[in-house]
Scaffold this motif. Structure first.
Motif, PDB file in Angstrom:
ATOM      1  N   THR A 130     -12.764   5.000  -2.457  1.00 46.95           N
ATOM      2  CA  THR A 130     -12.003   6.092  -1.842  1.00 46.95           C
ATOM      3  C   THR A 130     -10.680   6.301  -2.559  1.00 46.95           C
ATOM      4  O   THR A 130     -10.285   7.439  -2.841  1.00 46.95           O
ATOM      5  N   LEU A 131      -9.979   5.203  -2.864  1.00 43.76           N
ATOM      6  CA  LEU A 131      -8.691   5.308  -3.548  1.00 43.76           C
ATOM      7  C   LEU A 131      -8.854   5.869  -4.958  1.00 43.76           C
ATOM      8  O   LEU A 131      -7.986   6.604  -5.448  1.00 43.76           O
ATOM      9  N   GLN A 132      -9.967   5.548  -5.614  1.00 40.82           N
ATOM     10  CA  GLN A 132     -10.238   6.118  -6.934  1.00 40.82           C
ATOM     11  C   GLN A 132     -10.412   7.640  -6.849  1.00 40.82           C
ATOM     12  O   GLN A 132      -9.911   8.381  -7.691  1.00 40.82           O
ATOM     13  N   THR A 183      -6.909   9.271  -6.259  1.00 40.60           N
ATOM     14  CA  THR A 183      -5.838   9.022  -7.226  1.00 40.60           C
ATOM     15  C   THR A 183      -6.225   9.384  -8.658  1.00 40.60           C
ATOM     16  O   THR A 183      -5.413   9.943  -9.403  1.00 40.60           O
ATOM     17  N   MET A 207       0.953   4.014  -3.040  1.00 40.23           N
ATOM     18  CA  MET A 207       0.403   5.346  -2.781  1.00 40.23           C
ATOM     19  C   MET A 207       1.495   6.420  -2.773  1.00 40.23           C
ATOM     20  O   MET A 207       1.257   7.557  -3.194  1.00 40.23           O
ATOM     21  N   TYR A 236       0.835  -1.199   0.000  1.00 43.03           N
ATOM     22  CA  TYR A 236       0.000   0.000   0.000  1.00 43.03           C
ATOM     23  C   TYR A 236       0.875   1.257   0.000  1.00 43.03           C
ATOM     24  O   TYR A 236       0.642   2.200  -0.745  1.00 43.03           O
ATOM     25  N   TYR A 272      -2.615  12.575   1.345  1.00 39.51           N
ATOM     26  CA  TYR A 272      -1.574  11.560   1.178  1.00 39.51           C
ATOM     27  C   TYR A 272      -0.575  11.448   2.330  1.00 39.51           C
ATOM     28  O   TYR A 272      -0.275  10.318   2.764  1.00 39.51           O
ATOM     29  N   LEU A 320     -13.124   1.000   0.146  1.00 41.74           N
ATOM     30  CA  LEU A 320     -11.695   1.276  -0.008  1.00 41.74           C
ATOM     31  C   LEU A 320     -11.353   1.599  -1.457  1.00 41.74           C
ATOM     32  O   LEU A 320     -10.663   2.591  -1.744  1.00 41.74           O
TER      33      LEU A 320
END
Length: 307
Positions: free
Chosen positions: A271-273, A276, A29, A25, A76, A268
């Motif tokens: 949220t990451l989409q 990013t 990230m 991860y 981040y 998850l």
């Protein structure tokens, strides 16, 4: 010691098998964050340095990309620390601060896109009046409003929440979004009303105005010569693509916050989409689709390669 005891901490419980994949991860990230900083900053640097890009359209693009950098920086660094922590925690006051910045800058994105749509509308539909309307003063006012209006409205909600008691100390997310409302002991009507007002002011109203301006541009371009149609397509299409993609991501954010039955893995991924996709997508779209920016990018990379 008393100050430490008075601080309320909450646990961030949106991670999926973080202990098993924490280093994976972190690497992914961290790489994404560096790419976001480099891609956005490169185009902003070109717009600042190159005099041929000192036009309202490119100034608004630079502001939009700078906004993406600030939004990513809100998320981040803390996210990367949490990946390596034994127990991801955050003070409630810090969570409210992150919540405020996240939605303030998120709202600014819509208003900056609105300013860009207005600029394109004046440029294509009122070309003779363009130098008079889009003066430096107008640009400064639009940029100031894009950042001040959302932050002042979100600050009201954050202030209301800071005065209320919380009954839950486990937050179902990676960072502080509207899911934070579920921590409160009671759902407040005042917060819901303020939410609706903010959504109307910084999302629904700007998107409606943007589509109206693009509809007008489409009608006028269709009636005009081929050169006008080419200019409209070349400058408006990237803005429209960015608007649609960002609107979809915001819809996902609202759904994940309101819907409690969303599985943790799905939440998850969503949220990451959100954090990013858009910050990486914007510089790629503007770098490739905006002819003048692409030209300067090409020269920059050719110069670097030769050296």
């Amino acid at each position: 010691m008393e100050l430490e005891l008075n601080v309320t901490y909450i646990t961030l419980d949106g991670f999926v098998q973080v202990y098993k994949y924490r280093y994976l991860y972190f690497v992914i990230m961290f790489t994404v964050y560096i790419l976001i900083l480099c891609c956005n900053s490169t185009i902003v640097f070109l717009i600042v340095v190159k005099k041929s890009l000192h036009e309202p359209m490119y100034i608004f693009i630079a502001a939009l990309l700078l906004n993406s950098v600030m939004l990513s920086t809100v998320i981040y660094p803390k996210l990367l620390i949490d990946f390596l922590s034994e127990r991801p925690i955050m003070s409630y006051s810090a969570c409210l601060f992150q919540f405020s910045l996240y939605y303030s800058l998120g709202g600014s994105e819509f208003l900056l896109l609105l300013a860009m749509a207005y600029d394109r509308y004046v440029s294509i539909c009122k070309p003779l009046q363009y130098p008079v309307i889009m003066r430096q003063t107008t640009i400064s006012i639009l940029l100031a409003l894009a950042w001040i209006v959302p932050s002042s409205q979100v600050a009201v909600i954050a202030t209301l929440m800071s005065q209320k008691e919380i009954c839950s100390f486990t937050f179902d997310g990676l960072f502080c979004t509207n899911t934070i409302y579920k921590l409160l002991c009671e759902q407040l009507e005042s917060i819901i009303v303020h939410d609706m007002v903010i959504m109307f002011n910084v999302a629904i109203l700007p998107v409606t105005f943007i589509f109206f301006t693009y509809a007008r541009i489409l009608v006028i371009s269709y009636r005009s010569c081929k050169e006008v149609r080419r200019k409209a397509a070349q400058t408006c299409l990237p803005h429209l693509i960015v608007l649609i993609s960002y609107s979809c991501l915001c819809a996902c954010d609202v759904i994940s916050g309101l819907e409690s039955n969303v599985p943790k893995t799905v939440r998850l991924i969503m949220t990451l989409q959100i954090v990013t996709y858009n910050p990486l997508f914007n510089p790629i779209i503007y770098g490739l689709k905006m002819k003048e920016i692409f030209k300067h990018l090409k020269r920059l990379f050719c110069t670097v390669k030769m050296n």
